[in-house]
Structures are given as structure tokens and as C-alpha cells.
Design an enzyme around this catalytic site. Structure first.
Site, PDB file in Angstrom:
ATOM      1  N   SER A   1     -14.211  -5.643   2.220  1.00 50.33           N
ATOM      2  CA  SER A   1     -14.441  -4.972   0.926  1.00 50.33           C
ATOM      3  C   SER A   1     -13.785  -5.731  -0.222  1.00 50.33           C
ATOM      4  CB  SER A   1     -14.002  -3.506   0.965  1.00 50.33           C
ATOM      5  OG  SER A   1     -12.630  -3.345   1.216  1.00 50.33           O
ATOM      6  N   GLY A   2     -12.709  -6.421   0.021  1.00 47.52           N
ATOM      7  CA  GLY A   2     -12.177  -7.404  -0.919  1.00 47.52           C
ATOM      8  C   GLY A   2     -11.699  -6.916  -2.279  1.00 47.52           C
ATOM      9  N   GLY A   3     -11.529  -5.604  -2.450  1.00 44.36           N
ATOM     10  CA  GLY A   3     -11.074  -5.104  -3.748  1.00 44.36           C
ATOM     11  C   GLY A   3     -12.163  -4.343  -4.502  1.00 44.36           C
TER      12      GLY A   3
ATOM     13  N   ARG B   1      -9.360  -1.786   2.641  1.00 39.12           N
ATOM     14  CA  ARG B   1      -9.084  -0.923   1.496  1.00 39.12           C
ATOM     15  C   ARG B   1     -10.160   0.131   1.258  1.00 39.12           C
ATOM     16  NH1 ARG B   1      -7.779  -5.998  -2.160  1.00 39.12           N
ATOM     17  NH2 ARG B   1      -8.840  -6.960  -0.397  1.00 39.12           N
TER      18      ARG B   1
ATOM     19  N   ARG C   1       0.847  -1.214   0.000  1.00 35.69           N
ATOM     20  CA  ARG C   1       0.000   0.000   0.000  1.00 35.69           C
ATOM     21  C   ARG C   1       0.880   1.261   0.000  1.00 35.69           C
ATOM     22  NH1 ARG C   1      -3.147  -3.645  -0.803  1.00 35.69           N
ATOM     23  NH2 ARG C   1      -4.646  -4.514   0.684  1.00 35.69           N
TER      24      ARG C   1
ATOM     25  N   GLU D   1     -13.777 -14.933   9.613  1.00 36.75           N
ATOM     26  CA  GLU D   1     -13.705 -14.385   8.256  1.00 36.75           C
ATOM     27  C   GLU D   1     -13.383 -15.456   7.217  1.00 36.75           C
ATOM     28  OE1 GLU D   1     -10.764 -11.272   7.594  1.00 36.75           O
ATOM     29  OE2 GLU D   1     -11.509 -10.892   5.576  1.00 36.75           O
TER      30      GLU D   1
ATOM     31  N   LYS E   1     -17.496 -12.183   9.287  1.00 34.48           N
ATOM     32  CA  LYS E   1     -16.965 -11.230   8.302  1.00 34.48           C
ATOM     33  C   LYS E   1     -16.858 -11.932   6.945  1.00 34.48           C
ATOM     34  CE  LYS E   1     -12.999  -8.235   7.346  1.00 34.48           C
ATOM     35  NZ  LYS E   1     -12.123  -7.221   7.928  1.00 34.48           N
TER      36      LYS E   1
HETATM   37  P1  13P Z   1     -10.502  -5.382   2.734  1.00 31.40           P
HETATM   38  O1  13P Z   1     -11.729  -4.615   3.135  1.00 31.40           O
HETATM   39  O2  13P Z   1      -9.431  -4.531   2.117  1.00 31.40           O
HETATM   40  O3  13P Z   1     -10.834  -6.626   1.963  1.00 31.40           O
HETATM   41  O4  13P Z   1      -9.818  -5.868   4.081  1.00 31.40           O
HETATM   42  C1  13P Z   1     -10.604  -6.379   5.084  1.00 31.40           C
HETATM   43  C2  13P Z   1      -9.858  -7.424   5.800  1.00 31.40           C
HETATM   44  O5  13P Z   1      -9.681  -7.336   6.990  1.00 31.40           O
HETATM   45  C3  13P Z   1      -9.378  -8.568   5.035  1.00 31.40           C
HETATM   46  O6  13P Z   1      -8.893  -9.538   5.901  1.00 31.40           O
END
Ligand code: 13P
Length: 341
Positions: free
Chosen positions: A262-264, A293, A33, A178, A220
Site C-alpha cells: 500500500s506504500g502510504g 498500513r 506506529r 518486493e 509484490k
Molecule cells: P505497506 O502496505 O504499509 O506499504 O507495507 C507493505 C509492506 O510489506 C512493505 O514492505
């Protein structure tokens, strides 16, 4: 285990209008990042950057319920010597900690991964509790591609998630569970929904086998969404409807809340999707965000490593936190984005 106390923390993590800041990037990920904004990934720079978010008053007081920290950060002090955990607590948010130790290749399953870190986890959890963590995170990664995921990857990762969750509750820490199905491929929303359903069913079966109290956890998940390289991009409404249907099919109503990754997705997509789901209404659990992100891309760009940009970066972070806070209530509107821009 004090389940009433675990449930109180879990409820606070998904309080109306609030969500979770995932600031737990590993050293490798935060370097990536920082590379994109031309900042060297030193311990001090990582501290300065995270401190600016934790001191964004509007975001932290009004829209952020908890912060997921990386091991380095939970022991770090702000520039003025205050432990960062204290800065977070003073804002009213709850400190949390990522406790998985990343992924390794899963034997006999080419291209697939297993999340590691269960050995000695009980000892580490006790130390994190002492340091102020009241919740934790463990991320399992399931990739979609030709011939994958395998049942081996799904069941092994679900098993590890449930082992982790049981250990957390025994240490009086709320587990964020998650199971992330990646959106990196060219698959469509149907395939994402099919695999996510399988992974969630297996995860809740394993949580049951390992006697995890659902009232004392937060899920999550990813959303049901088209792969980034898919030729067919599902609309906001379709993502919302498919995701809600999937969650209703898989997640017991005793789980207090679901906080999405959010995953991208782009910042605004992640907000629009969450908002559209909450507008459907009548759901047994709270639906909110646990974005990395989609909360941090804007402040990172605004900051770019310069002290004179801190106030701007804090405004950018507070804006995204406010937009997602509204989305958690189903009260976001696209023109609020334009007004801010
Ligand atoms: P993102 O929202 O960037 O996907 O990250 C969340 C997260 O904690 C992934 O493990």
C-alpha cells in the site's frame, strides 16, 4: 526443490477473495506506529496487538491467505501459551517471514539504498521453515528524486532480490519479491511508471539469470501512482489502467499472483485502486493485496493499547480485510465503506 508444492503455496497466497496481511514491521517501524497511538513498544504490547489481529476470526478465515511476520513474532507465544504461528495456521492462513535485514547506504550512490541480509540466509531459511514459514519476503527500496534512481541502485537491488528468491526456493519457501518504488516524492504518475517499469524489467531479468521458477513466487510491487507531494494526483481509473499496462509489459503470465503493497496510500484509496484493476479483467495473474498500513491503520487506532478496545479493533481489521477481499474480486463498492462507518 519441489516446484509443484511451491506453486500450490503461491496459488493459496493469492486465492480469490483473499490477500496477505503484512504484519512484519521491524522494531523501529512498529515503534513509530505505536507512538502515534500512544502505546509503548514493549515485547508484550507488540504480541498483544498482533495476537488480536491473528484472532480476528472473520478476517483471518475469510479474507487473509497469509501473514508476513517479523523475526520476533515467529518465535512468540500468544497470551495463553499457543505459538502465534499455530494461531495463524488454525485460522487457515499461511505463516510467512520477512527475511531481509533492512537497508544500508549503497556505496557511490548518494541517497540510495541496498537491501542486506543474504549472508547466512540459507541457514536462517532452514530454521524458519522448521518453525512453519512457507513463504518469505524481501523488500528492495528505490527512491525517486533529482538524479535518482541510478542504474547501479536498480541493478544491485534486483540482483539481491533474485539471489534471495533462488535461496528461498532451494529451501522450499515461496519468495515474495518486493521491488518497492517509493511514492514519497513530488513526481507524477508518468515518472513513477517509468521507474517502476525499469525496476520490474531488471528484476525479472535477474530472476531469469538466477533460474528462479516463476510459478513458485509472488510479486509484490507498488502501483503506478503519483508521488505523495505531486501537484497532479492521478485518478483511481488512471492508476488502475497505468498499473495494469505496466504489469502486462513486465510480468510473465507464469507468475501466479501479484500482491500489492500500500506504500502510504489511504486505506480506501488502496482498496479502490485494487478494485478498479480487477474490474479491468482478463489478466494472466491474480491481483490482490499484501498491505501493511492500509490494513492496520484502522485497528491500531481503535485498539490504542487498551484491552477493552480489542473487539472494536478486531471489527476494524475485519472490515478492511473484507473490503480488500472484495477488491481482489473487483466487487468492492464505496458505499460499503459508508455503511460500516
Ligand atoms: P505497506 O502496505 O504499509 O506499504 O507495507 C507493505 C509492506 O510489506 C512493505 O514492505
Amino acid at each position: 526443490m519441489n516446484l509443484a508444492e511451491l506453486n500450490k503455496v503461491a496459488q493459496a497466497m493469492v486465492a480469490p477473495g483473499k490477500g496477505i496481511l503484512a504484519a512484519d514491521e521491524s522494531s523501529g517501524t512498529i515503534k513509530k506506529r505505536f507512538d502515534t497511538i500512544g502505546v509503548e513498544s514493549t515485547e508484550d504490547n507488540r504480541r498483544d496487538y498482533r495476537e488480536l489481529m491473528f484472532r480476528s476470526n472473520d478476517a483471518m478465515k475469510n479474507h487473509i491467505s497469509g501473514v508476513i511476520l517479523y523475526d520476533e513474532t515467529i518465535w512468540q507465544k500468544a497470551r495463553d501459551g499457543t505459538p502465534l504461528v499455530e494461531v495463524i495456521k488454525q485460522s487457515g492462513a499461511i505463516p510467512g517471514i520477512k527475511v531481509d535485514e533492512g537497508t544500508k547506504p549503497l556505496p557511490n550512490c548518494p541517497g540510495e539504498l541496498i537491501t542486506i541480509g543474504l549472508d547466512k540466509l540459507a541457514d536462517r531459511l532452514a530454521k524458519y521453515y522448521e518453525q512453519g514459514a512457507r513463504f518469505a519476503k524481501w523488500r528492495a527500496v528505490i527512491d525517486i528524486g533529482p538524479g535518482i534512481p541510478s542504474f547501479t541502485a536498480i541493478s544491485t537491488n534486483a540482483h539481491a532480490l533474485a539471489r534471495y528468491a533462488a535461496l528461498c526456493q532451494a529451501a522450499q519457501i515461496v519468495p515474495i519479491v518486493e521491488p518497492e518504488v517509493l511514492m514519497d516524492g513530488d513526481h507524477d504518475i508518468d515518472r513513477c511508471a517509468e521507474i517502476t517499469e525499469f525496476m520490474l524489467k531488471e528484476t525479472f531479468q535477474q530472476l531469469y539469470y538466477q533460474r528462479v521458477a516463476l510459478e513458485g513466487m509472488v510479486l509484490k510491487p507498488n502501483m503506478a501512482i503519483s508521488g505523495k507531494k505531486s501537484a497532479k494526483k492521478a485518478s483511481v481509473q488512471e492508476v488502475a489502467e497505468r498499473t495494469v499496462k505496466l504489469l502486462k509489459d513486465c510480468v510473465p503470465g507464469s507468475v501466479p499472483g501479484i500482491a500489492f503493497l500500500s506504500g502510504g496510500q489511504s486505506d480506501e484509496e488502496a482498496t479502490a485502486h485494487l478494485d478498479a484493476m480487477n474490474r479491468i479483467g482478463g489478466l494472466p495473474w491474480k491481483l490482490t493485496f499484501s498491505y501493511g498500513r492500509a490494513l492496520q491503520a484502522a485497528p491500531q487506532k481503535a485498539w490504542a493499547g487498551k484491552t477493552e478496545n480489542v473487539a472494536n479493533a478486531q471489527r476494524a481489521f475485519s472490515h478492511r480485510a473484507r473490503m480488500n477481499g472484495l477488491a481482489s474480486l473487483g466487487q468492492w463498492k464505496a458505499d460499503l465503506e459508508k455503511k460500516a462507518a
